[in-house]
Motif scaffolding. Structure first.
Motif, PDB file in Angstrom:
ATOM      1  N   LEU A  58       0.833  -1.201   0.000  1.00 30.97           N
ATOM      2  CA  LEU A  58       0.000   0.000   0.000  1.00 30.97           C
ATOM      3  C   LEU A  58       0.870   1.254   0.000  1.00 30.97           C
ATOM      4  N   GLU A  59       1.868   1.300   0.879  1.00 28.88           N
ATOM      5  CA  GLU A  59       2.758   2.465   0.942  1.00 28.88           C
ATOM      6  C   GLU A  59       3.509   2.652  -0.364  1.00 28.88           C
ATOM      7  N   THR A  60       3.973   1.563  -0.946  1.00 27.11           N
ATOM      8  CA  THR A  60       4.696   1.640  -2.218  1.00 27.11           C
ATOM      9  C   THR A  60       3.818   2.255  -3.300  1.00 27.11           C
ATOM     10  N   VAL A  61       2.601   1.763  -3.432  1.00 26.37           N
ATOM     11  CA  VAL A  61       1.689   2.275  -4.458  1.00 26.37           C
ATOM     12  C   VAL A  61       1.376   3.752  -4.213  1.00 26.37           C
ATOM     13  N   LEU A  62       1.120   4.102  -2.958  1.00 24.75           N
ATOM     14  CA  LEU A  62       0.776   5.493  -2.645  1.00 24.75           C
ATOM     15  C   LEU A  62       1.926   6.439  -2.949  1.00 24.75           C
ATOM     16  N   PHE A  63       3.140   6.066  -2.545  1.00 20.02           N
ATOM     17  CA  PHE A  63       4.300   6.912  -2.829  1.00 20.02           C
ATOM     18  C   PHE A  63       4.530   7.022  -4.329  1.00 20.02           C
ATOM     19  N   GLU A  64       4.427   5.907  -5.044  1.00 19.57           N
ATOM     20  CA  GLU A  64       4.657   5.951  -6.494  1.00 19.57           C
ATOM     21  C   GLU A  64       3.644   6.844  -7.193  1.00 19.57           C
ATOM     22  N   LYS A  65       2.394   6.827  -6.751  1.00 19.46           N
ATOM     23  CA  LYS A  65       1.382   7.711  -7.345  1.00 19.46           C
ATOM     24  C   LYS A  65       1.733   9.172  -7.117  1.00 19.46           C
ATOM     25  N   GLU A  66       2.173   9.496  -5.916  1.00 19.84           N
ATOM     26  CA  GLU A  66       2.546  10.878  -5.615  1.00 19.84           C
ATOM     27  C   GLU A  66       3.767  11.301  -6.425  1.00 19.84           C
ATOM     28  N   MET A  67       4.749  10.402  -6.530  1.00 20.82           N
ATOM     29  CA  MET A  67       5.964  10.739  -7.276  1.00 20.82           C
ATOM     30  C   MET A  67       5.684  10.899  -8.768  1.00 20.82           C
ATOM     31  N   SER A  68       4.690  10.189  -9.271  1.00 20.64           N
ATOM     32  CA  SER A  68       4.381  10.294 -10.699  1.00 20.64           C
ATOM     33  C   SER A  68       3.846  11.684 -11.057  1.00 20.64           C
ATOM     34  N   LYS A  69       3.377  12.430 -10.068  1.00 21.37           N
ATOM     35  CA  LYS A  69       2.860  13.780 -10.301  1.00 21.37           C
ATOM     36  C   LYS A  69       3.964  14.841 -10.283  1.00 21.37           C
ATOM     37  N   ALA A  70       5.137  14.474  -9.795  1.00 22.69           N
ATOM     38  CA  ALA A  70       6.213  15.453  -9.597  1.00 22.69           C
ATOM     39  C   ALA A  70       6.967  15.744 -10.891  1.00 22.69           C
ATOM     40  N   ASP A  71       7.475  16.957 -10.969  1.00 25.12           N
ATOM     41  CA  ASP A  71       8.315  17.368 -12.093  1.00 25.12           C
ATOM     42  C   ASP A  71       9.767  17.288 -11.643  1.00 25.12           C
ATOM     43  N   PHE A  72      10.451  16.236 -12.024  1.00 24.63           N
ATOM     44  CA  PHE A  72      11.828  16.030 -11.604  1.00 24.63           C
ATOM     45  C   PHE A  72      12.818  16.798 -12.476  1.00 24.63           C
ATOM     46  N   GLU A  73      12.322  17.397 -13.529  1.00 24.29           N
ATOM     47  CA  GLU A  73      13.185  18.167 -14.432  1.00 24.29           C
ATOM     48  C   GLU A  73      13.881  19.306 -13.691  1.00 24.29           C
ATOM     49  N   GLN A  74      13.285  19.790 -12.640  1.00 22.62           N
ATOM     50  CA  GLN A  74      13.900  20.871 -11.851  1.00 22.62           C
ATOM     51  C   GLN A  74      15.231  20.449 -11.227  1.00 22.62           C
ATOM     52  N   ALA A  99       7.998   7.870   8.078  1.00 21.97           N
ATOM     53  CA  ALA A  99       8.548   6.616   7.552  1.00 21.97           C
ATOM     54  C   ALA A  99       8.420   6.599   6.031  1.00 21.97           C
ATOM     55  N   VAL A 100       9.534   6.397   5.372  1.00 18.39           N
ATOM     56  CA  VAL A 100       9.566   6.338   3.911  1.00 18.39           C
ATOM     57  C   VAL A 100       9.987   4.921   3.523  1.00 18.39           C
ATOM     58  N   PRO A 101       9.169   4.225   2.727  1.00 17.34           N
ATOM     59  CA  PRO A 101       9.547   2.859   2.349  1.00 17.34           C
ATOM     60  C   PRO A 101      10.770   2.851   1.428  1.00 17.34           C
ATOM     61  N   VAL A 102      11.523   1.790   1.519  1.00 17.41           N
ATOM     62  CA  VAL A 102      12.702   1.634   0.664  1.00 17.41           C
ATOM     63  C   VAL A 102      12.293   1.733  -0.803  1.00 17.41           C
ATOM     64  N   SER A 103      11.107   1.257  -1.125  1.00 12.68           N
ATOM     65  CA  SER A 103      10.640   1.309  -2.508  1.00 12.68           C
ATOM     66  C   SER A 103      10.587   2.746  -3.030  1.00 12.68           C
ATOM     67  N   ALA A 104      10.319   3.715  -2.159  1.00  8.21           N
ATOM     68  CA  ALA A 104      10.297   5.122  -2.586  1.00  8.21           C
ATOM     69  C   ALA A 104      11.708   5.580  -2.949  1.00  8.21           C
ATOM     70  N   TYR A 105      12.707   5.158  -2.191  1.00  6.71           N
ATOM     71  CA  TYR A 105      14.093   5.506  -2.516  1.00  6.71           C
ATOM     72  C   TYR A 105      14.509   4.880  -3.845  1.00  6.71           C
ATOM     73  N   VAL A 106      14.075   3.641  -4.075  1.00  7.96           N
ATOM     74  CA  VAL A 106      14.401   2.974  -5.340  1.00  7.96           C
ATOM     75  C   VAL A 106      13.750   3.728  -6.503  1.00  7.96           C
ATOM     76  N   GLU A 107      12.484   4.101  -6.353  1.00 11.85           N
ATOM     77  CA  GLU A 107      11.775   4.816  -7.421  1.00 11.85           C
ATOM     78  C   GLU A 107      12.411   6.180  -7.681  1.00 11.85           C
ATOM     79  N   LEU A 108      12.759   6.893  -6.615  1.00 14.55           N
ATOM     80  CA  LEU A 108      13.417   8.193  -6.793  1.00 14.55           C
ATOM     81  C   LEU A 108      14.769   8.033  -7.484  1.00 14.55           C
ATOM     82  N   THR A 109      15.491   6.986  -7.148  1.00 13.41           N
ATOM     83  CA  THR A 109      16.786   6.728  -7.788  1.00 13.41           C
ATOM     84  C   THR A 109      16.590   6.498  -9.288  1.00 13.41           C
ATOM     85  N   LYS A 110      15.576   5.724  -9.649  1.00 10.74           N
ATOM     86  CA  LYS A 110      15.291   5.478 -11.071  1.00 10.74           C
ATOM     87  C   LYS A 110      14.949   6.768 -11.798  1.00 10.74           C
TER      88      LYS A 110
END
Length: 171
Positions: A104-120, A135-146
């Motif tokens: 659940l946390e992984t899906v929620l974080f990924e949805k929020e990150m998909s809205k962000a503009d990382f071009e900045q 608490a930030v799941p490890v999956s969020a760090y992996v997604e941000l790294t990608k």
């Protein structure tokens, strides 16, 4: 004798940009619905009993909540049972996923990150903050790294005063 010291903030001068993954923390309560409570003798799902439950249950209690549907019992649960739950929860819940708290946390974080503009962060030296009150799941760090690796100059983990290098572009 006069001693004059200039304190220099080397972190501020380093050009590092700190990105806190907790900024992507999704709003809303979390609820895990465990279908084990619907199993007969904790072993099997009886369709008639389950369908009666589906009709009688108060689904409004999931209004605005993020729901993970799972089964922690060692039982075989047909896919249609999860589908029925999702069908009834979806009109009320903010989000419905199949999985436990981590999923659940992984899906929620990924949805929020998909809205962000990382071009900045293009060509920036980024530090992904490693600790905090949220608490930030490890999956969020992996997604941000990608997402960040293709665009940043460098990527680090931790705090600006103490980082672990993850990636550095070779120019």
């Amino acid at each position: 004798m006069d001693i004059q010291e200039n304190i220099v903030n080397k972190v501020a001068q380093s050009g590092l940009v700190t990105l806190d993954p907790a900024a992507f923390y999704p709003a809303g309560d979390r609820v895990i619905y465990d279908i084990k409570d619907n199993l007969f003798h904790g072993l099997i799902l009886r369709e008639k009993d389950f369908r009666d439950f589906i009709k009688e249950h108060d689904w409004t209690q999931y209004a605005g909540k993020n729901v993970g549907i799972t089964c922690t019992a060692d039982a075989i649960v047909p896919a249609w049972a999860y589908m029925l739950l999702a069908n009834r929860m979806a009109p009320y819940a903010r989000e419905v996923v199949f999985g436990d708290q981590d999923v659940l946390e992984t899906v929620l974080f990924e949805k929020e990150m998909s809205k962000a503009d990382f071009e900045q962060y293009r060509d920036q030296r980024i530090v992904l903050k490693g600790c905090g009150d949220t608490a930030v799941p490890v999956s969020a760090y992996v997604e941000l790294t990608k997402k960040l690796t293709p665009i940043v100059k460098s990527l680090m983990f931790g705090e600006p005063c103490s980082t672990v290098p993850i990636y550095k572009r070779k120019d």
